[in-house]
Design a protein around this motif. Sequence first.
Motif, short mmCIF file in Angstrom:
data_model
loop_
_atom_site.label_atom_id
_atom_site.label_comp_id
_atom_site.label_asym_id
_atom_site.label_seq_id
_atom_site.Cartn_x
_atom_site.Cartn_y
_atom_site.Cartn_z
N ASP A 293 0.65 -1.27 -0.02
CA ASP A 293 0.01 0.24 0.01
C ASP A 293 0.88 1.25 -0.12
N ALA A 294 2.07 1.28 0.65
CA ALA A 294 2.79 2.31 0.58
C ALA A 294 3.51 2.89 -0.57
N VAL A 295 3.98 1.60 -1.35
CA VAL A 295 4.70 2.03 -2.41
C VAL A 295 3.86 1.90 -3.93
N GLY A 296 2.64 1.08 -3.58
CA GLY A 296 1.77 1.31 -4.71
C GLY A 296 2.11 0.06 -5.91
N THR A 297 2.99 -1.07 -5.29
CA THR A 297 3.39 -1.99 -6.23
C THR A 297 3.31 -3.31 -5.32
N GLU A 298 3.22 -4.32 -6.10
CA GLU A 298 3.50 -5.67 -5.30
C GLU A 298 4.96 -5.91 -4.86
N VAL A 299 4.89 -6.43 -3.59
CA VAL A 299 6.19 -6.52 -2.82
C VAL A 299 6.34 -7.98 -2.66
N GLU A 300 7.55 -8.44 -2.84
CA GLU A 300 8.02 -10.04 -2.37
C GLU A 300 9.08 -9.90 -1.65
N VAL A 301 9.29 -10.78 -0.84
CA VAL A 301 10.27 -10.82 0.34
C VAL A 301 11.10 -11.96 0.35
N ARG A 302 12.35 -12.03 0.33
CA ARG A 302 13.29 -13.15 0.56
C ARG A 302 13.98 -12.88 2.13
N TYR A 303 13.58 -13.93 3.03
CA TYR A 303 14.10 -13.73 4.14
C TYR A 303 15.51 -14.91 4.56
N ALA A 304 16.38 -14.43 5.10
CA ALA A 304 17.66 -14.97 5.33
C ALA A 304 18.70 -14.21 6.23
N GLY A 305 19.69 -14.53 6.71
CA GLY A 305 20.72 -13.86 7.51
C GLY A 305 21.28 -12.79 6.79
N SER A 306 21.53 -11.67 7.66
CA SER A 306 21.96 -10.59 6.97
C SER A 306 23.25 -10.73 6.19
N SER A 307 24.18 -11.27 6.85
CA SER A 307 25.40 -11.59 5.84
C SER A 307 25.56 -12.38 4.93
N ASP A 308 24.72 -13.32 4.89
CA ASP A 308 24.43 -14.44 3.91
C ASP A 308 23.64 -13.59 2.64
N LEU A 309 22.82 -12.98 3.05
CA LEU A 309 22.03 -12.30 1.79
C LEU A 309 23.08 -11.23 1.38
N ALA A 310 23.91 -10.70 2.04
CA ALA A 310 24.85 -9.51 1.48
C ALA A 310 25.85 -10.42 0.48
N ALA A 311 26.13 -11.60 1.07
CA ALA A 311 27.14 -12.45 0.35
C ALA A 311 26.42 -12.66 -1.28
#
Length: 342
Positions: free
Chosen positions: A57-75
């Motif tokens: 609702d805030a950005v006006g487009t569909e949102v999808e999220v991938r969850y994992a650890g911060s350092s691993d997602l950065a990698a």
Amino acid sequence: MNAPPRTRLRAPVAAALTVVLAGGLSGCGAFGGEDVLTVYSGRNENLVGPILEQLEDAVGTEVEVRYAGSSDLAAQLLEEGESTDADLFFSQDAGALGALAKAGRLAELPQDVLSLVPEQYADDEGRWVATSARARVVAYDPRQAPEAAEMTSVDEVLDERYRGLIGVAPTNASFQSFVTALRLDRGEDGAREWLERLVDLDVQKYDNNIAVLDAVDSGEVALGLINHYYWYERVAEQGEDNVNAEIRFLDSDDPGALINVAGVGVIAGSEQEDAAQRAVEFLLSEEAQQYFADSTAEYPVVEGITSTEHDLEPLGQGSSVDLNDLDSLEETLDLLDEVGLT
């Protein structure tokens, strides 16, 4: 320049990502589709899922999220490079954001967004901004370690009386950021010495901060190093009389008093840059900041917001370490491997 983090994923995280990709994302469609804002979130879904659900609702487009650890997602983002589907990186800590910024993977944010937070809560070059702050604390069992109520330095944890009774979560990004702060404060040799002493004391390793707090609360260990908000959330859920564990905020000039931040950055080259910037603005809005203060017991980074649910101890200055210097994940992970904590 500090080296970027490893581009290899550790097996448990790689497996988790495989499951996420194979099973879909909370009922959403194909990952990274057209006109979809794709968020890589290193923040736990239980903590931020409700506020991220409001992003569409805030950005006006569909949102999808991938969850994992911060350092691993950065990698993972470094490994994917310009071919990534990600548009926005929501990190548990400043270190992972700093590593991506130095690798040129984050876009510069508009000044009107950066100006919403104090200077210390944004990257010097405007490539990421904090969304909430948290303090490192010592959780302690007052039955076993009443003296912890007077601790002023994380060095006091390394007492022989606590052999086998100290709990940490070495694979958690917040502990890794503490170790980075320790390295910056004391140098490589000083940090190695501290960690080797911790290992010599038969430190107990847990998967996350919640498990560490559980161990302290049950008396399985006497001390644990965690973020402050896990204790406040436990008290809110169970009532302070039903929580045995207590927490100690250390002196502000001690690395054990690190004030770290969760934060967000827009991925360089994102085809959804406008939507991603609107998402950043939403996470700094009064609504989102109040959510962090009330629902996750974190400290807001926008002035004028206070928690209506938690009696948070006033946040001091914390360790003098510059958050922009918490990006040396490679060196920290190598040190943790070297001393046997991973």
